[in-house]
Design an enzyme around this catalytic site. Structure first.
Site, PDB file in Angstrom:
ATOM      1  N   ILE A 103       7.739  -2.642   2.826  1.00  0.00           N
ATOM      2  CA  ILE A 103       6.847  -3.790   2.740  1.00  0.00           C
ATOM      3  C   ILE A 103       7.432  -4.972   3.526  1.00  0.00           C
ATOM      4  O   ILE A 103       8.412  -5.598   3.098  1.00  0.00           O
ATOM      5  CB  ILE A 103       6.606  -4.210   1.273  1.00  0.00           C
TER       6      ILE A 103
ATOM      7  N   GLY B 263      20.611   0.756  33.359  1.00  0.00           N
ATOM      8  CA  GLY B 263      21.861   1.489  33.247  1.00  0.00           C
ATOM      9  C   GLY B 263      22.592   1.081  31.975  1.00  0.00           C
ATOM     10  O   GLY B 263      21.983   0.779  30.947  1.00  0.00           O
TER      11      GLY B 263
ATOM     12  N   GLN C 200      13.368   4.615  46.031  1.00  0.00           N
ATOM     13  CA  GLN C 200      12.040   5.136  45.680  1.00  0.00           C
ATOM     14  C   GLN C 200      11.940   5.529  44.205  1.00  0.00           C
ATOM     15  O   GLN C 200      10.898   5.337  43.571  1.00  0.00           O
ATOM     16  CB  GLN C 200      11.695   6.327  46.570  1.00  0.00           C
TER      17      GLN C 200
ATOM     18  N   LEU D  57      -5.989  -3.004   7.463  1.00  0.00           N
ATOM     19  CA  LEU D  57      -5.200  -2.302   8.477  1.00  0.00           C
ATOM     20  C   LEU D  57      -5.894  -2.306   9.829  1.00  0.00           C
ATOM     21  O   LEU D  57      -5.238  -2.348  10.879  1.00  0.00           O
ATOM     22  CB  LEU D  57      -4.920  -0.866   8.021  1.00  0.00           C
TER      23      LEU D  57
ATOM     24  N   GLU E 157       1.625   1.272  10.243  1.00  0.00           N
ATOM     25  CA  GLU E 157       0.193   0.933  10.383  1.00  0.00           C
ATOM     26  C   GLU E 157      -0.589   2.121  10.945  1.00  0.00           C
ATOM     27  O   GLU E 157      -1.403   1.973  11.844  1.00  0.00           O
ATOM     28  CB  GLU E 157       0.011  -0.289  11.297  1.00  0.00           C
TER      29      GLU E 157
ATOM     30  N   HIS F 216       1.421   7.476  15.033  1.00  0.00           N
ATOM     31  CA  HIS F 216       0.807   7.936  16.280  1.00  0.00           C
ATOM     32  C   HIS F 216      -0.017   9.207  16.018  1.00  0.00           C
ATOM     33  O   HIS F 216      -1.161   9.339  16.484  1.00  0.00           O
ATOM     34  CB  HIS F 216       1.930   8.217  17.281  1.00  0.00           C
TER      35      HIS F 216
ATOM     36  N   LEU G 219       0.843  -1.199   0.000  1.00  0.00           N
ATOM     37  CA  LEU G 219       0.000   0.000   0.000  1.00  0.00           C
ATOM     38  C   LEU G 219       0.881   1.253   0.000  1.00  0.00           C
ATOM     39  O   LEU G 219       0.787   2.103  -0.880  1.00  0.00           O
ATOM     40  CB  LEU G 219      -0.935   0.011   1.217  1.00  0.00           C
TER      41      LEU G 219
ATOM     42  N   PRO H  72       6.797   5.345  -1.840  1.00  0.00           N
ATOM     43  CA  PRO H  72       7.879   6.226  -1.379  1.00  0.00           C
ATOM     44  C   PRO H  72       7.382   7.631  -1.017  1.00  0.00           C
ATOM     45  O   PRO H  72       7.826   8.220  -0.035  1.00  0.00           O
ATOM     46  CB  PRO H  72       8.836   6.262  -2.574  1.00  0.00           C
TER      47      PRO H  72
END
Lengths: 390, 247
Positions: A166, A342, A282, A242, A366, A369, A134, A137
């Site tokens: 892909i 660390g 803590q 999707l 997919e 965000h 789908l 570029p």
């Protein structure tokens, strides 16, 4: 270090006996066959072929589809499979997502009877591998503007154009490719060996290294007339696929997050600084508590979404929210786990850095965000913000 | 064509923490139960024997309802006859009682061969296989470590290597670790297991001949020793060789 999947609210007790057995099957396989080999696969940049064989033997490819050799499991079971696979590696889950949701699903839902019988049974066993073309570029978040074209030449279609990013492309036996035919987006099945088709692998990734990522190139690619998907026109086709893949990601990301949490907890309990385990401080406890909180919320979100998928009460925006949220928190958890480890957190002795690098990709594939935010924004306001006149 | 009964015991997950209360394992605190590992080798051997020469398998377990899980797991691998033995009044059967009720269920199954692990992962007594053989009047081969499914012979460790044996029916074979790990189920098998029927049976276990008098925990492990600096290397090597005997 025995893996104890974080399940603070005992959410897996909501699963059926069948779903629990599927969970245990995939979890054991990942533990025994994937985790001992994943770092080597990443360093060599390969997806081991024996994983394809095992996924087919287990019967988890196309899990929620029914008939044509597919088991017809619940979407909840499919989510659990994705979670357990991605606890191993996002590349592994990507392989299964693309095969099941992006390549098998469109044939199952929009294909002809002949296409279903020809491809689906062998795709369910992993004998045939599929990919999904789908993204181009220059067209990622706006696939409606794609430039790949199909022309009707009477006894065949002629495809021209290129697809990018892909998953499974180079190793696939067939590609479900979306192209414009007389200005309308249609789905075509392209087989490896079709004249004018090539799928060179994209190299140099720092993420999803155990996953094959490719370009698909069509140069006067001749496609027989019976390879068009007859059952769908327009963006509804690829977006339907999707939705299923994004659903799987919303569960899968939790697997990566749980793996990072588990490693961070074990490390914090065993790492001694100032004569005490760092888990006793803590600031570290605050981080672990935050991880637990976000994973638990993500699990509840994923389970409720799965129930909606299973009873048909879902809308695409529900999936956008879950994909966006769960990948977002998984990536933050991976980064925080790296912090707790660390310097050790950058070593391949731990899964942290690999999951973190993978999730950077998962966050923007997919549906990025941001795009999922805009989908929700449109749902809230009724105003489309993707495009505007300048 | 052979009829095989496989005895499967549900035990606490060997990776799980257990708590001892009143001298007994607190079963209510066990978070994960699994099929006893040696029994898994027995089940895999039975599956291979039936694949090679035909026949059928009856999976038998003794335990409360939670033990259905080991039978369902066997069903996911293609075992179609499932038997759970239980009576809610049974609190803590001794070895003779266990062997007695198992033997009764095996007779009912019509099995020619009985496969089980050489010992369970919780009690480690190793008495079930030989005890059942005694009651059934069957031959008994213990600690089988390899087998040939097509030719139906068994290998077991011996002082000078390994023994190759065949056995007349009826027979009880107990398995130690073999090269054949229990196969993984698949989705189709798991879906079939949902329909599998478990036959719940009970029989007279008789009176216990063993009275539990108490439990003593193992002695606390002595604290670890700490060595610092390269000068201590010879001493550490000596201790690892002579005391820990790991070199």
């Amino acid at each position: 270090m025995v893996y104890e999947a974080l399940d603070f609210y005992d959410i897996d007790s909501q699963l059926t006996e069948e779903e629990l057995m599927v969970r245990d099957m995939v979890r054991d396989w990942v533990e025994e066959e994937v985790l001992p080999k994943i770092e080597e696969a990443c360093s060599e940049g390969v997806f081991p072929d024996e994983w394809r064989v095992s996924l087919g033997e287990m019967g988890v490819l196309g899990a929620p589809l029914e008939g044509y050799g597919c088991p017809g499991l619940s979407y909840t079971a499919y989510g659990v499979i994705c979670r357990e696979l991605e606890r191993g590696d996002s590349g592994l889950r990507s392989f299964a997502s693309v095969q099941g949701s992006l390549a098998m699903y469109p044939i199952w839902d929009f294909g002809s009877e002949e296409q279903k019988q020809k491809y689906l049974p062998k795709m369910a066993t992993g004998e045939l591998i599929g990919c999904f073309g789908l993204t181009e570029p220059d067209y990622g978040s706006n696939p409606g503007d794609m430039v790949t074209r199909a022309e009707d030449k009477g006894d065949h279609y002629l495809l021209n154009g290129a697809k990018m990013w892909i998953t499974n492309g180079t190793t696939s036996d067939l590609a479900v490719v979306w192209a414009k035919l007389e200005g309308v987006i249609r789905g075509f099945i392209v087989e490896t060996g079709d004249e004018g088709y090539s799928a060179p692998e994209m190299k140099g990734k720092h993420s999803l290294k155990a996953s094959v990522t490719s370009e698909l190139v069509f140069q006067d690619c001749k496609i027989p007339k019976d390879r068009i998907l007859p059952g769908v026109k327009g963006l509804k086709g690829p977006f339907s696929c999707l939705n299923n893949a994004r659903f799987g990601i919303s569960w899968g990301a939790l697997g990566a997050a749980q793996a990072c949490f588990h490693s961070a907890k074990e490390y914090a309990l065993s790492r001694i600084q100032f004569d005490q385990p760092i888990a006793s401080y803590q600031l570290v406890q605050n981080k672990l508590s935050w991880m637990l909180r976000e994973i638990t919320k993500g699990q509840l979100l994923a389970l409720e979404l799965a129930r909606k998928k299973d009873n048909g009460s879902w809308i695409p925006e529900h999936i956008s929210l879950a994909k966006m949220n769960n990948v977002d928190i998984a990536l933050d958890i991976a980064r925080m786990a790296r912090d707790i480890h660390g310097a050790n957190g950058i070593l391949d002795e731990y899964c942290i850095m690999r999951h973190m690098a993978n999730l950077e990709s998962v966050k923007t594939y997919e549906g990025t965000h941001d795009i999922h935010n805009l989908i929700l924004g449109r749902h809230i306001t009724g105003i489309q913000s993707f495009t505007r006149s300048l | 064509m052979v009829e095989i009964a496989v005895l499967l015991k549900q035990v606490p997950d060997t990776n799980a923490k257990i708590a001892v209360v009143g001298g007994r394992v607190d079963e209510s605190a066990v978070t994960s139960w699994v099929t006893s590992p040696y029994d898994e080798y027995a089940l895999e051997a039975a599956l291979q024997l039936v694949e090679a020469g035909g026949g059928s398998i009856t999976a038998i377990t003794l335990g409360p309802m939670r033990a259905d899980k080991v039978l369902k797991d066997a069903a996911a691998l293609g075992v179609t006859k499932l038997v759970r033995i239980w009576n809610d009044e049974w609190l803590d059967l001794d070895s003779n009682q266990v062997q007695s009720v198992l033997a009764e269920a095996i007779k009912e199954s019509g099995a020619d061969l009985v496969f089980c692990g050489k010992q369970s992962a919780d009690r480690n007594q190793g008495s079930t296989g030989p005890g059942v053989a005694e009651i059934l009047g069957a031959a008994c081969v213990v600690e089988v470590s390899d087998f040939n499914a097509a030719e139906q012979f068994y290998l077991r460790p011996a002082a000078s290597g390994s023994e190759k044996v065949t056995v007349n029916y009826p027979a009880v074979i107990t398995f130690t670790k073999t090269e054949s790990e229990l196969r993984r189920p698949n989705v189709r098998g798991i879906m079939m297991s949902k329909k599998a029927q478990i036959n719940l049976v009970s029989s007279d276990a008789g009176a216990s001949q063993v009275t539990f008098k108490g439990h003593t925990s193992p002695a606390e492990k002595p604290p670890g020793k700490t060595f610092e600096g390269s000068d201590s290397v010879p001493e550490v090597v000596g201790l690892l060789r002579d005391e820990a005997k790991v070199l």
